[in-house]
Structures are given as C-alpha cells and as structure tokens.
Design an enzyme around this catalytic site. Structure first.
Site, PDB file in Angstrom:
ATOM      1  N   HIS A  25      11.293  17.031 -20.932  1.00 59.93           N
ATOM      2  CA  HIS A  25      10.500  16.598 -19.772  1.00 59.93           C
ATOM      3  C   HIS A  25       9.026  16.972 -19.959  1.00 59.93           C
ATOM      4  CE1 HIS A  25      14.009  15.223 -17.791  1.00 59.93           C
ATOM      5  NE2 HIS A  25      14.497  16.401 -17.430  1.00 59.93           N
ATOM      6  N   ASP A  35      12.642   6.739 -19.358  1.00 61.70           N
ATOM      7  CA  ASP A  35      13.964   7.301 -19.669  1.00 61.70           C
ATOM      8  C   ASP A  35      14.033   7.805 -21.114  1.00 61.70           C
ATOM      9  OD1 ASP A  35      16.507   8.070 -19.032  1.00 61.70           O
ATOM     10  OD2 ASP A  35      17.410   6.133 -19.482  1.00 61.70           O
ATOM     11  N   GLU A  72       8.301  -9.243 -14.305  1.00 62.99           N
ATOM     12  CA  GLU A  72       8.630  -9.381 -15.725  1.00 62.99           C
ATOM     13  C   GLU A  72       9.160  -8.014 -16.181  1.00 62.99           C
ATOM     14  OE1 GLU A  72       8.368 -12.269 -17.216  1.00 62.99           O
ATOM     15  OE2 GLU A  72       7.463 -13.164 -15.431  1.00 62.99           O
ATOM     16  N   LEU A 119      -7.787   3.001 -10.773  1.00 64.44           N
ATOM     17  CA  LEU A 119      -6.339   2.797 -10.934  1.00 64.44           C
ATOM     18  C   LEU A 119      -5.623   3.561  -9.823  1.00 64.44           C
ATOM     19  CD1 LEU A 119      -3.833   1.965 -12.840  1.00 64.44           C
ATOM     20  CD2 LEU A 119      -3.986   4.307 -13.690  1.00 64.44           C
ATOM     21  N   HIS A 146      19.447  -1.012 -20.240  1.00 63.85           N
ATOM     22  CA  HIS A 146      18.938  -2.236 -19.601  1.00 63.85           C
ATOM     23  C   HIS A 146      19.380  -2.262 -18.145  1.00 63.85           C
ATOM     24  CE1 HIS A 146      18.598  -4.469 -23.729  1.00 63.85           C
ATOM     25  NE2 HIS A 146      18.058  -3.269 -23.741  1.00 63.85           N
TER      26      HIS A 146
HETATM   27  C1  FPP Z   1      14.444  10.590 -17.627  1.00 60.39           C
HETATM   28  O1  FPP Z   1      14.897  11.185 -18.787  1.00 60.39           O
HETATM   29  C2  FPP Z   1      13.390  11.404 -17.056  1.00 60.39           C
HETATM   30  C3  FPP Z   1      13.453  12.053 -15.856  1.00 60.39           C
HETATM   31  C4  FPP Z   1      14.599  11.982 -14.945  1.00 60.39           C
HETATM   32  C5  FPP Z   1      12.373  12.918 -15.409  1.00 60.39           C
HETATM   33  C6  FPP Z   1      11.062  12.410 -15.849  1.00 60.39           C
HETATM   34  C7  FPP Z   1      10.043  13.281 -15.311  1.00 60.39           C
HETATM   35  C8  FPP Z   1       8.900  13.481 -15.929  1.00 60.39           C
HETATM   36  C9  FPP Z   1       8.532  12.949 -17.258  1.00 60.39           C
HETATM   37  C10 FPP Z   1       7.933  14.281 -15.214  1.00 60.39           C
HETATM   38  C11 FPP Z   1       6.957  13.306 -14.633  1.00 60.39           C
HETATM   39  C12 FPP Z   1       5.866  14.059 -14.075  1.00 60.39           C
HETATM   40  C13 FPP Z   1       4.766  13.503 -13.617  1.00 60.39           C
HETATM   41  C14 FPP Z   1       3.693  14.380 -13.147  1.00 60.39           C
HETATM   42  C15 FPP Z   1       4.618  12.044 -13.553  1.00 60.39           C
HETATM   43  P1  FPP Z   1      16.402  11.675 -18.853  1.00 60.39           P
HETATM   44  O2  FPP Z   1      16.412  13.158 -18.744  1.00 60.39           O
HETATM   45  O3  FPP Z   1      17.216  10.936 -17.854  1.00 60.39           O
HETATM   46  O4  FPP Z   1      16.730  11.219 -20.313  1.00 60.39           O
HETATM   47  P2  FPP Z   1      18.169  10.935 -20.918  1.00 60.39           P
HETATM   48  O5  FPP Z   1      18.592   9.586 -20.374  1.00 60.39           O
HETATM   49  O6  FPP Z   1      17.914  10.883 -22.369  1.00 60.39           O
HETATM   50  O7  FPP Z   1      19.065  12.061 -20.508  1.00 60.39           O
END
Ligand code: FPP
Length: 243
Positions: A38, A21, A208, A133, A194
C-alpha cells in the site's frame, strides 16, 4: 539515443477514475508485508496525480478504500489509515503548489477522529475556486450505498415537499449522490481483474473502461499517459449511430 519523455494529451473537462488494484499481490511477489504494498501504492498516486494535472483533466477519482474493504484484517486497515494520514501530511504542500483541490468522499468515520480532522483540514486548505485538477479520494465508499442514501434523501425531500416526484431526473440524482462528479469519462482498473467492484455505479453509464494487468505499485506515468492517449482516440457514440 536518449529516451524522450512522453508528452501527455490535453484532456480538459475529462473526468477520470482509477481502481488501484494489486498492492497485496505486489507485496507478496516482492516478499513484503501488505502495508509495504500500500505504501508503494501511495508513492504511485503522487506521480499519477502530477500526470493528471499536466493532462489538464477536470478530475481524477481514486478508489482508496471500499465499503467491502472494512472486512480486511484490522492490522491492514490500521496500516492504510496511517498511510493516508502520512500522505496528507507530506503531499498537501505539493497539491497546493499544483493547485489541486482535494476532496474525500464515502463514509470514513470508522477510521476515527484523527483522519477526519486531517481530511477536513486538507480539504479546507486546498479549496481552490478554480483548481487545475480536482482530486477525489473514495474512502469507505460503495456505489450501492451511495445510491441507497441518495434514494432516501430524495424520498425525504419529496415527503417534506421540497421537491416533487416529477423533479426526479438524471441531473437530480447526481445532485443527491455523494460522489463529487457527474459523468465519468474514463475508468482505469489495474491489477488484471475485469470488474467494477461497487465503485461509481451510477456514474459509469457511458464510461470508457480500460483494464491493465499491471499491479498498481508497478503502474507508471508512462502507462497512464498511454491510457489517456487511447481514450483520446476513442469515438464516443453514447448510443447514437454515426455510420
Ligand atoms: C487494492 O490493492 C488497494 C487498496 C484496497 C488500498 C489502496 C490504497 C492506497 C493505495 C492508499 C491510497 C491513499 C491515498 C492517499 C490516495 P489490494 O490490496 O486489493 O491488492 P490485491 O488485489 O493484490 O490484494
């Protein structure tokens, strides 16, 4: 004095997961658009996967997109879709080198045919029998939906007498759930909140949980290794008395 690189603890058999996040807040803080956040998040994924493989984890499950994320702006969803397609394209050769088996879970059909084809192809070419993995990516996933769908499948199999009511056990439920893991040992959530956000609900019974204030794009392999070290020092009692 030269800084020595941290060595990671060896944690074979351990199933870890991350709620990544903070991409949006990181983008805002750096005056960038959310897709750039992202993108930076995907770059971090690459480093963490390498560390997880070095630590000999059994699996790493990443929450990339939840059922609730479908309500985000179309532009952001399209950006995530493109990033995932590009990440598959560019990262699969590296995953093959590291003998990492890639597996997506969740309902990602609404992302369209292009992503479905890319995912199936990536899963096929990384299908190592004994991977170093297992990398599981939750895409269009929700813990409640997983439990609801599993319950429907169990009910159907009871109706068709494939199984009986007495066959329902903890292990049976895991078999019907879509997430490709059983017990989850360690969950890390970055970004300062949290909460569980409808991730692997059934799998979290004795997990955990560690929370980090670091926004996901700033999360480093050093911090990940620290999380693994802290986990390795934890006495896990599973409800038992040890004193
Ligand atoms: C949360 O940050 C993140 C997401 C909802 C998207 C995460 C996706 C990626 C990192 C791409 C993953 C790709 C692969 C190939 C694994 P948010 O935008 O909710 O952050 P914020 O809470 O600060 O708004």
């Amino acid at each position: 004095m030269a800084k020595t690189k941290q060595s990671s603890p060896n944690l074979p058999g351990i199933n870890a997961a991350i709620i990544m996040d903070g991409n949006g807040r990181w983008a805002k803080k750096n005056a960038l658009n959310v897709t750039s956040g992202h993108q930076r998040g995907v770059d971090v994924v690459r480093k963490i996967v390498e560390s997880a493989a070095k630590a000999q984890l059994e699996s790493l499950s990443l929450y990339a997109f939840s059922t609730e994320n479908w309500s985000r702006p179309k532009k952001e969803i399209l950006g995530i879709k493109k990033l995932i397609i590009n990440a598959i394209d560019s990262q699969v050769p590296e995953l093959i080198n590291q003998e990492v088996r890639l597996n997506f879970f969740g309902d990602y059909s609404s992302f369209g045919d292009e992503i479905i084809r890319a995912i199936h192809q990536a899963e096929k070419i990384t299908a190592f029998k004994k991977p170093k993995l297992k990398l599981n990516i939750a895409l269009g996933y929700g813990g409640r939906k997983d439990i609801i769908e599993a319950t429907k499948l169990i009910a159907k199999d009871i109706k068709s007498e494939k199984i009986s009511v007495d066959d329902i056990s903890h292990e049976t439920i895991f078999k019907y759930l879509q997430a490709p893991i059983n017990e989850l040992d360690l969950l890390i959530r970055t970004g300062g909140d949290h909460r569980i956000s409808n991730f692997l609900l059934y799998h979290l019974a004795y997990t955990e949980i560690q929370f980090s204030d670091t926004l996901w794009p700033d999360f480093t392999d050093e911090e990940f290794i620290k999380c693994l070290e802290e986990f390795s020092k934890t006495e896990r009692r599973f409800g038992n008395r040890t004193i």
